[in-house]
Design a protein around this motif. Structure first.
Motif, short mmCIF file in Angstrom:
data_model
loop_
_atom_site.label_atom_id
_atom_site.label_comp_id
_atom_site.label_asym_id
_atom_site.label_seq_id
_atom_site.Cartn_x
_atom_site.Cartn_y
_atom_site.Cartn_z
N ILE A 14 5.87 8.39 -27.04
CA ILE A 14 5.05 9.58 -26.20
C ILE A 14 4.75 10.69 -26.84
O ILE A 14 3.97 10.91 -26.35
CB ILE A 14 6.63 9.84 -25.07
N LYS A 15 5.23 10.73 -28.17
CA LYS A 15 4.31 11.74 -28.37
C LYS A 15 2.37 12.03 -28.75
O LYS A 15 1.82 12.25 -28.38
CB LYS A 15 4.72 11.75 -30.59
N ALA A 18 1.55 12.24 -25.55
CA ALA A 18 1.75 14.22 -25.42
C ALA A 18 -0.13 14.30 -26.41
O ALA A 18 -0.72 15.28 -25.07
CB ALA A 18 2.28 14.66 -25.98
N ASP A 19 -0.26 14.17 -26.78
CA ASP A 19 -1.96 14.42 -27.78
C ASP A 19 -3.11 14.11 -26.85
O ASP A 19 -3.74 14.79 -26.52
CB ASP A 19 -1.66 13.78 -29.01
N ALA A 22 -3.25 15.67 -23.35
CA ALA A 22 -2.78 17.70 -23.53
C ALA A 22 -3.59 18.48 -22.73
O ALA A 22 -3.29 19.70 -22.05
CB ALA A 22 -2.52 18.59 -24.64
N ARG A 53 0.79 12.58 -15.07
CA ARG A 53 0.39 12.26 -16.68
C ARG A 53 0.82 10.87 -16.79
O ARG A 53 -0.31 10.80 -17.30
CB ARG A 53 2.41 13.31 -17.27
N ASN A 57 -2.42 9.11 -18.93
CA ASN A 57 -2.46 8.36 -19.97
C ASN A 57 -2.70 7.07 -20.19
O ASN A 57 -3.10 6.61 -20.93
CB ASN A 57 -1.30 8.16 -20.39
N GLY A 156 3.82 8.87 -20.41
CA GLY A 156 2.81 10.09 -20.25
C GLY A 156 4.02 10.50 -19.21
O GLY A 156 4.51 11.89 -19.18
N THR A 159 6.35 12.76 -22.05
CA THR A 159 5.81 14.23 -22.38
C THR A 159 6.65 15.56 -21.79
O THR A 159 6.72 16.47 -22.26
CB THR A 159 4.53 14.25 -21.81
N GLU A 162 9.52 17.09 -23.60
CA GLU A 162 9.62 18.13 -25.24
C GLU A 162 8.97 19.78 -24.28
O GLU A 162 9.41 20.43 -24.81
CB GLU A 162 8.46 17.34 -26.15
N GLU A 163 8.10 19.36 -22.97
CA GLU A 163 8.35 20.87 -22.28
C GLU A 163 9.42 21.57 -21.74
O GLU A 163 8.64 22.38 -21.95
CB GLU A 163 6.41 20.59 -21.62
#
Length: 308
Positions: A14-15, A18-19, A22, A53, A57, A156, A159, A162-163
């Motif tokens: 997931i990280k 996110a990268d 973004a 998302r 991804n 995707g 993500t 965390e937001e």
């Protein structure tokens, strides 16, 4: 890549997602509506739902690996996943062929065509559209995406967690999310549970693929009969979603269609938020007294004729 299914999803994936996405997706807006209650307005995302998302991804990961064929992408979708796939493809000059049931809302079909997708209406159920999509992928060489059952799609979607947490001062006890096939749930729940946050998985009473799988102890076919079926109408939940749902900290909740309709109307009457019934399904959950909860409003690809 490509990934086999069933698959497991990790916070690290997931990280990475996110990268990767973004600079391509809109950060979620979070609104506090009462003490301890927050709404994650993901319906403001590109294409009107969280699906952008996962679609972005999926496309970018395959492009990075040199696995995007000349025939482009293809997907079977009740609407929102197809919109996201078509949008992501248009953003990167890739062809998209989208298969939908003939019952798909006209507003979604029109938007798909506005993104330049080749839209093919097939059958009256998602499974029929999916079979046609699979045949097309085989004969054309197009890369088949999925509405929810793929690690890149679920990562995707994940993500979002965390937001949301970055925008909620004081933290959360619970994330509330609607469940159809389970891609959004699997991603959001994987990230949330990793941080000690409980997850409430909300489904319509008569459109309950995850709840039925939990009761049976395995993925099973489930009936589809709900006002929210256009987005939550998967007959089977993903294996990944079932795996996550079995973890401590997850609650499966069923709500009747009447409550979904009321929740949707309430969002309009009190906040002037026009969302689709799938998003209102999560809002039909009533947090416990003192529970700090964020409700994901996942999409708004809907007509306004039944809102007053």
């Amino acid at each position: 890549m490509p990934h086999p299914t069933p698959f497991s999803l990790t916070p690290g994936e997931i990280k990475t997602a996110a990268d990767r996405i973004a600079t391509h997706v809109r950060p979620v807006t979070v609104a506090q509506t009462s003490p301890g209650l927050f709404l994650a307005l993901e319906f403001m995302q590109h294409t009107g739902s969280f699906k952008a998302r996962g679609a972005m991804n999926f496309l970018l990961a395959h492009r990075e690996a040199g696995l995007l064929p000349e025939a482009g992408l293809t997907i079977a979708s009740g609407g929102n996943a197809g919109l996201a796939c078509a949008w992501a493809a248009r953003e990167h000059g890739v062809r998209a062929t989208v298969f939908l049931p003939e019952t798909a809302p006209p507003v979604k079909v029109a938007r798909l065509r506005s993104y330049g997708a080749d839209v093919r209406l097939t059958g009256t159920r998602y499974d029929e559209a999916r079979a046609a999509c699979e045949e097309f992928a085989t004969t054309s060489g197009a890369l088949a995406s999925h509405a929810y059952d793929h690690p890149l799609i679920a990562a995707g979607a994940g993500t979002l967690t965390e937001e949301i947490l970055r925008r909620v001062p004081g933290g959360l006890d619970t994330l509330v999310v609607s469940v159809g096939g389970g891609g959004l749930f699997a991603g959001v729940a994987t990230a949330a549970l990793d941080k000690g946050i409980e997850v409430v998985a909300v489904e319509p009473e008569n459109c309950r693929a995850l709840n039925a799988a939990l009761a049976a102890g395995r993925v099973v076919d489930s009936a589809v009969d709900s006002v929210a079926a256009d987005s939550l109408g998967a007959t089977r939940v993903s294996e990944a979603a079932l795996t996550v749902a079995r973890r401590e900290g997850v609650r499966s909740v069923l709500v009747p269609d009447e409550a979904i309709v009321r929740a949707r109307q309430q969002l309009w009457d009190e906040h002037r938020l026009a969302v689709e019934h799938a998003a209102a399904t999560a809002h039909a959950y009533a947090p416990k007294p003192g529970e700090r909860a964020a409700i994901v409003l996942c999409g708004a690809n809907t007509g306004l004729g039944d809102l007053t």
